[in-house]
Motif scaffolding. Sequence first.
Motif, PDB file in Angstrom:
ATOM      1  N   TRP A 108       0.815  -1.214   0.000  1.00 37.52           N
ATOM      2  CA  TRP A 108       0.000   0.000   0.000  1.00 37.52           C
ATOM      3  C   TRP A 108       0.845   1.258   0.000  1.00 37.52           C
ATOM      4  O   TRP A 108       1.912   1.295   0.616  1.00 37.52           O
ATOM      5  CB  TRP A 108      -0.900   0.024   1.232  1.00 37.52           C
ATOM      6  CG  TRP A 108      -1.946  -1.024   1.206  1.00 37.52           C
ATOM      7  CD1 TRP A 108      -1.849  -2.302   1.677  1.00 37.52           C
ATOM      8  CD2 TRP A 108      -3.267  -0.895   0.669  1.00 37.52           C
ATOM      9  NE1 TRP A 108      -3.032  -2.976   1.464  1.00 37.52           N
ATOM     10  CE2 TRP A 108      -3.917  -2.139   0.854  1.00 37.52           C
ATOM     11  CE3 TRP A 108      -3.978   0.144   0.054  1.00 37.52           C
ATOM     12  CZ2 TRP A 108      -5.237  -2.364   0.435  1.00 37.52           C
ATOM     13  CZ3 TRP A 108      -5.278  -0.085  -0.356  1.00 37.52           C
ATOM     14  CH2 TRP A 108      -5.896  -1.326  -0.160  1.00 37.52           C
ATOM     15  N   GLY A 109       0.334   2.274  -0.686  1.00 33.55           N
ATOM     16  CA  GLY A 109       0.912   3.600  -0.575  1.00 33.55           C
ATOM     17  C   GLY A 109       0.485   4.262   0.716  1.00 33.55           C
ATOM     18  O   GLY A 109      -0.332   3.726   1.477  1.00 33.55           O
ATOM     19  N   GLN A 110       1.019   5.457   0.937  1.00 30.77           N
ATOM     20  CA  GLN A 110       0.804   6.134   2.219  1.00 30.77           C
ATOM     21  C   GLN A 110      -0.533   6.881   2.282  1.00 30.77           C
ATOM     22  O   GLN A 110      -0.942   7.305   3.363  1.00 30.77           O
ATOM     23  CB  GLN A 110       1.949   7.139   2.488  1.00 30.77           C
ATOM     24  CG  GLN A 110       1.846   8.470   1.777  1.00 30.77           C
ATOM     25  CD  GLN A 110       2.403   8.455   0.355  1.00 30.77           C
ATOM     26  OE1 GLN A 110       2.550   7.393  -0.265  1.00 30.77           O
ATOM     27  NE2 GLN A 110       2.726   9.636  -0.160  1.00 30.77           N
ATOM     28  N   GLY A 111      -1.197   6.990   1.160  1.00 34.24           N
ATOM     29  CA  GLY A 111      -2.463   7.715   1.117  1.00 34.24           C
ATOM     30  C   GLY A 111      -2.259   9.188   0.832  1.00 34.24           C
ATOM     31  O   GLY A 111      -1.254   9.775   1.239  1.00 34.24           O
ATOM     32  N   THR A 112      -3.213   9.765   0.127  1.00 29.46           N
ATOM     33  CA  THR A 112      -3.164  11.189  -0.165  1.00 29.46           C
ATOM     34  C   THR A 112      -4.582  11.751  -0.135  1.00 29.46           C
ATOM     35  O   THR A 112      -5.519  11.125  -0.640  1.00 29.46           O
ATOM     36  CB  THR A 112      -2.478  11.458  -1.520  1.00 29.46           C
ATOM     37  OG1 THR A 112      -2.297  12.855  -1.697  1.00 29.46           O
ATOM     38  CG2 THR A 112      -3.302  10.922  -2.671  1.00 29.46           C
ATOM     39  N   GLN A 113      -4.727  12.905   0.444  1.00 29.01           N
ATOM     40  CA  GLN A 113      -6.041  13.505   0.600  1.00 29.01           C
ATOM     41  C   GLN A 113      -6.459  14.222  -0.678  1.00 29.01           C
ATOM     42  O   GLN A 113      -5.703  15.007  -1.243  1.00 29.01           O
ATOM     43  CB  GLN A 113      -6.034  14.507   1.760  1.00 29.01           C
ATOM     44  CG  GLN A 113      -7.355  15.232   1.978  1.00 29.01           C
ATOM     45  CD  GLN A 113      -8.444  14.320   2.516  1.00 29.01           C
ATOM     46  OE1 GLN A 113      -8.211  13.545   3.443  1.00 29.01           O
ATOM     47  NE2 GLN A 113      -9.645  14.417   1.942  1.00 29.01           N
ATOM     48  N   VAL A 114      -7.684  13.954  -1.087  1.00 27.71           N
ATOM     49  CA  VAL A 114      -8.326  14.694  -2.172  1.00 27.71           C
ATOM     50  C   VAL A 114      -9.592  15.323  -1.596  1.00 27.71           C
ATOM     51  O   VAL A 114     -10.452  14.619  -1.057  1.00 27.71           O
ATOM     52  CB  VAL A 114      -8.679  13.785  -3.356  1.00 27.71           C
ATOM     53  CG1 VAL A 114      -9.545  14.529  -4.371  1.00 27.71           C
ATOM     54  CG2 VAL A 114      -7.418  13.254  -4.019  1.00 27.71           C
ATOM     55  N   THR A 115      -9.674  16.635  -1.691  1.00 22.62           N
ATOM     56  CA  THR A 115     -10.838  17.359  -1.189  1.00 22.62           C
ATOM     57  C   THR A 115     -11.454  18.155  -2.330  1.00 22.62           C
ATOM     58  O   THR A 115     -10.762  18.957  -2.966  1.00 22.62           O
ATOM     59  CB  THR A 115     -10.451  18.298  -0.041  1.00 22.62           C
ATOM     60  OG1 THR A 115      -9.839  17.541   1.011  1.00 22.62           O
ATOM     61  CG2 THR A 115     -11.678  19.016   0.505  1.00 22.62           C
ATOM     62  N   VAL A 116     -12.722  17.913  -2.560  1.00 27.85           N
ATOM     63  CA  VAL A 116     -13.451  18.618  -3.617  1.00 27.85           C
ATOM     64  C   VAL A 116     -14.476  19.519  -2.939  1.00 27.85           C
ATOM     65  O   VAL A 116     -15.442  19.046  -2.343  1.00 27.85           O
ATOM     66  CB  VAL A 116     -14.147  17.647  -4.574  1.00 27.85           C
ATOM     67  CG1 VAL A 116     -14.801  18.424  -5.724  1.00 27.85           C
ATOM     68  CG2 VAL A 116     -13.158  16.622  -5.105  1.00 27.85           C
ATOM     69  N   SER A 117     -14.225  20.809  -3.013  1.00 30.84           N
ATOM     70  CA  SER A 117     -15.069  21.757  -2.294  1.00 30.84           C
ATOM     71  C   SER A 117     -14.955  23.129  -2.923  1.00 30.84           C
ATOM     72  O   SER A 117     -13.892  23.508  -3.426  1.00 30.84           O
ATOM     73  CB  SER A 117     -14.658  21.827  -0.823  1.00 30.84           C
ATOM     74  OG  SER A 117     -15.393  22.826  -0.143  1.00 30.84           O
ATOM     75  N   SER A 118     -16.049  23.865  -2.869  1.00 36.95           N
ATOM     76  CA  SER A 118     -16.012  25.243  -3.354  1.00 36.95           C
ATOM     77  C   SER A 118     -15.718  26.202  -2.203  1.00 36.95           C
ATOM     78  O   SER A 118     -15.639  27.419  -2.413  1.00 36.95           O
ATOM     79  CB  SER A 118     -17.342  25.596  -4.026  1.00 36.95           C
ATOM     80  OG  SER A 118     -18.416  25.347  -3.150  1.00 36.95           O
TER      81      SER A 118
END
Length: 118
Positions: A108-118
């Motif tokens: 597994w990779g370490q994870g990365t945050q994706v945030t979709v917001s206005s």
Amino acid sequence: QVQLVQSGGGLVQPGGSLRLSCAASGIIFGIYTMTWYRQAPGKQRELVATFTGGGRTNYADSVKGRFTISRDNAKNTVYLQMNSLKPEDTAVYYCNARHPRLTGEDYWGQGTQVTVSS
């Protein structure tokens, strides 16, 4: 030592695009099935997209037509191009490398945050 190092991600407005990368080392990358998963707060981890060593791809219904998984075996890297992002795509994204036949060869990779917001 096997490593999966992720990059990309961040904050984007609805309708925007992001590209995630996952660079692998310590494995014979070309034979591994590479998969992107994501986990939103309070939810179970879910499969997003898969790219087998044989060249087959598979997508979750929720991302079909918007996300594209690709791999560059020369660079030992898998990508996830995410277009037309929606707030419900907000999650921590993880890459996974799994050997097609050997049990336990699962990384597994370490994870990365994706945030979709206005």
